[in-house]
Design an enzyme around this catalytic site. Sequence first.
Site, PDB file in Angstrom:
ATOM      1  N   HIS A   1      37.605  63.531  32.870  1.00 56.33           N
ATOM      2  CA  HIS A   1      38.128  62.244  33.237  1.00 56.33           C
ATOM      3  C   HIS A   1      39.340  62.398  32.545  1.00 56.33           C
ATOM      4  CE1 HIS A   1      38.703  57.994  34.378  1.00 56.33           C
ATOM      5  NE2 HIS A   1      39.389  57.883  33.315  1.00 56.33           N
ATOM      6  N   GLU A   2      39.574  62.391  31.288  1.00 53.54           N
ATOM      7  CA  GLU A   2      40.999  62.314  30.852  1.00 53.54           C
ATOM      8  C   GLU A   2      41.720  63.682  31.168  1.00 53.54           C
ATOM      9  OE1 GLU A   2      41.372  59.620  29.432  1.00 53.54           O
ATOM     10  OE2 GLU A   2      39.453  59.254  29.164  1.00 53.54           O
TER      11      GLU A   2
ATOM     12  N   HIS B   1      43.420  62.642  34.424  1.00 51.89           N
ATOM     13  CA  HIS B   1      44.823  61.949  34.237  1.00 51.89           C
ATOM     14  C   HIS B   1      45.910  62.435  34.147  1.00 51.89           C
ATOM     15  CE1 HIS B   1      43.482  57.656  33.994  1.00 51.89           C
ATOM     16  NE2 HIS B   1      42.697  57.770  33.282  1.00 51.89           N
TER      17      HIS B   1
ATOM     18  N   GLU C   1      43.293  54.668  37.624  1.00 50.10           N
ATOM     19  CA  GLU C   1      41.898  54.874  37.134  1.00 50.10           C
ATOM     20  C   GLU C   1      41.146  55.270  38.463  1.00 50.10           C
ATOM     21  OE1 GLU C   1      40.994  55.466  34.700  1.00 50.10           O
ATOM     22  OE2 GLU C   1      42.732  54.535  33.224  1.00 50.10           O
TER      23      GLU C   1
ATOM     24  N   TYR D   1      38.381  50.743  38.346  1.00 56.79           N
ATOM     25  CA  TYR D   1      37.741  52.291  38.588  1.00 56.79           C
ATOM     26  C   TYR D   1      36.840  52.422  39.615  1.00 56.79           C
ATOM     27  CZ  TYR D   1      38.938  52.715  33.377  1.00 56.79           C
ATOM     28  OH  TYR D   1      39.708  52.651  32.156  1.00 56.79           O
TER      29      TYR D   1
HETATM   30 ZN   LIG Z   1      41.115  56.682  32.553  1.00 56.12          ZN
END
Ligand SMILES: [Zn+2]
Length: 644
Positions: free
Chosen positions: A319-320, A323, A342, A407
Site C-alpha cells: 500500500h505504501e 502511494h 487512498e 479508502y
Molecule cells: Zn494510504
Amino acid sequence: MIYLFLCIALTFGAEVDVNTFSNYIEVSQEHVHIEWLLDLDGQYINATSQSIFRVNSNKLKQIDLDIYQLNIIAVYMTSTGNVLKHNIINKGDQSLLQGDVLSIQLDRVYTRGEYINLNIKYNLDSKGARALGFLTKEQTYSKTVPYLFSQCEDNNCRSIIPLQDTPSIKIYFTATVLVKDPRINVFMTGNKLYNMKFKLLNNYENLQALTIYQFELNIKIPAYLIGIIAGEVVEKSTGNGTYVIAEPHFIDDYAQELSDLPMYMKEMQEYIGPYIWGDYKIVILPASFPFGGMEHPLLTFASPTIIVGDKSGVGTAIHEIAHSWVGNTVTGRNWANFWINEGFCVFLERKILSKLNGLDSVKLDAINGNSSAYTSMQTFGLDNSFSSMHPNTTNRNPDEATSRVPYEKGYQLLTYLETLIQEDPFQKFLRDYIENFKFQSIDEDQLYQFLLNWVRKNKQEDSQKIITEIQKVWKKWVYEPGLAPITIDVTTPLFTNANNLAKAWIDGKGEIPEQANDFLQYKPNQKSVFLQYLIDNYKDVETAVMTKIDEQYKLTFYKDQKTGYKWYRLILLVKYDQGLEGVHDFVSKVGVSSYLKVLYDLLGQNYNKQAYDWFDENKTFYHPVVVQAIEKILQKYPKKLIVE
Ligand SMILES: [Zn+2]
C-alpha cells in the site's frame, strides 16, 4: 449556496482547502528549509525555517501561515536580516483543534510574480508538537538513547514548522538536523546528503561536538508528507535500492520479513509505470506509532504490527509503495478529496496482491475493508458527511473524519469503473491519469472531467454508453453518505466457508463444530471474516462458545495483532471476562490509533474502571494524537466512582 459555489469556482477554479488559515491563494510557499537542533532528553527543538514564497496577487502586504502551539521568536528577511512585525492571531475554539495564524507584515507591498525569502526563528517541545512522538530511552528496545518520530498527516505539520499546511501547496523540502549524541541517527523525507550542502543558519556553541545530518528532496511535496525519525536506528539493504530501517535488535528479522520489497516494486512498476523518487526506504517504528503506515517519500513508516513472521502482514508495505504514484505524485487538493490518495492507493495495492495471493484473497480484503468502513459509518451516523467520500471538514480537525470510508468506497468506485472500461484499457487510463496530473494537487472535479474526456477519446464505440453509466452514479458515489450505490462482486467460497464455521460455533452453544480445524488453515484475512461474523452476531455468542473457541484457537495473546484486535473487540462486546488480560496486554503493547479508538470505546461502555486505569498506565506510551482521541472517547463515559 449555488451562488457561493459559483463564486468560489470562478475565483479559484477549484475547491479551496477549508483546513488551513494561510493565505495560500494570494501567495504560495515554494521551498522550505529547516534547521533543527534536537534535544531528545529535554524533548525540545530549537528551530529556524527558511522559506521562499511566490506572490500570486497584486497587492500583497502580509503572509499568513499555519501554526499550532509553536513559540515564534522572530521573523526576518533572509537577505538583509531585517526583522518583520508578526502577530499570532488566536483562533479561539479552533486554536486547540486546528491551530492559530502567524500573520507576518511585509516590509512593502508585493506584486504578482515577485519572490519573498523569509526566515523564522522558533522552538517547540513535546507538550505542543502534536506531530511528534518523543520516546524516552526506556521506551526503546536497546534503552540507550531516546527516540523521536513524527506523524504530520492530516494537518499536524503546523505543530513543527510554520507553513502553508495544506495539500493544495507543494514545496521543495530541505533540512539540516543537529544532534548532541553521536549515537542518534536521523532520517527525514528526502535523500541524505554527505557533503554539507547547506550553510548553517545559526551559530552553535561547541559545534564540533554536534553531529550534522542534511536532507534534500528534488520533487515538490505537500507539508503532510514531511517526516522524521531520530534514535538508535540502522538501515539494511533488501536489494535493488530498497532498505529497511529499525532499531538494531530487530533489523535482521524485519529485513527478512520484507525481503520481497524489490519484487513488490517491480510488480507495481509493471502495472502503473516507472518509480521516480529514488531509494525506497521503510522504517519499522516502535509500537507506539499510531498508524499502519505513512507514505513519506523515500522514508515510508510502518507499524511493527505488519511484521507477523510469515509475510502475511506486508500488504501495508505494498500500500505504501503504491502511494509513490497516487498521493505523493498526484495529490488530493484538500482533506475532502482524501479518497483521491487512498481509494486509488487501495486499488493499486489490491492489484498487486491479487497477483501475489490470488483474486479470492483480495475479495476477502475488500469484504473486510468494507466491513470496517461500515462500522465507521455507523459510528459517524449513516447520513453524516463523514460517511461519504467527500467529508465536510469545515471547522473540524480533518483527523476526525479519518476512517476506512474513503479508502473502500474509492476502491469500489475504481473497481466499478474498471468493469465498465475493461481491465487493460483501465490500466492505460490510470497510467495516463498519473502522467497528466503528476506533481499536481487535484480535486474530484478535475479527475471527473479527465475521466470523461479519456473515455470519449479511448473507448470510441462504447464511449457514450460508459459515460452515461458513470454520470448515473458519480455524484451519488462521491458525495452521498452511506454504502456505495452499486455493490461490486466480492463473492468467494473463502467468505462462505468462514461464515459457515462461525455460524456453526454459535449454533453449537459450546460444542466444537466438525469443521473446526479449518480455521487453522485460514490466512489472517479469512480469520478476520470469521471473527467479524461473531462480532456482527455477538448477542448470540454464549460464554461457553468463547471459552471453547479460545481453547481451540488460542486467540488470547495471539501473535498476529490484526487477528488479535478483532478477537479483543469480541471479548469486550460479549463481556467475556476471562479474556480481559489479553485486552490489557494488547492496549499496553500496540499503539495503533484505529484499534485503540474502537477498544477504548468498548472499554468505556462495558469496563469503565479498566478503561480509565489502562489509559492512565499507557498514556506515555501512546502518541499524542492518540491520547487526544482516546480522551475524547472517554468523555462519553464519565469515570464511575467505585466505593471499595
Ligand atoms: Zn494510504
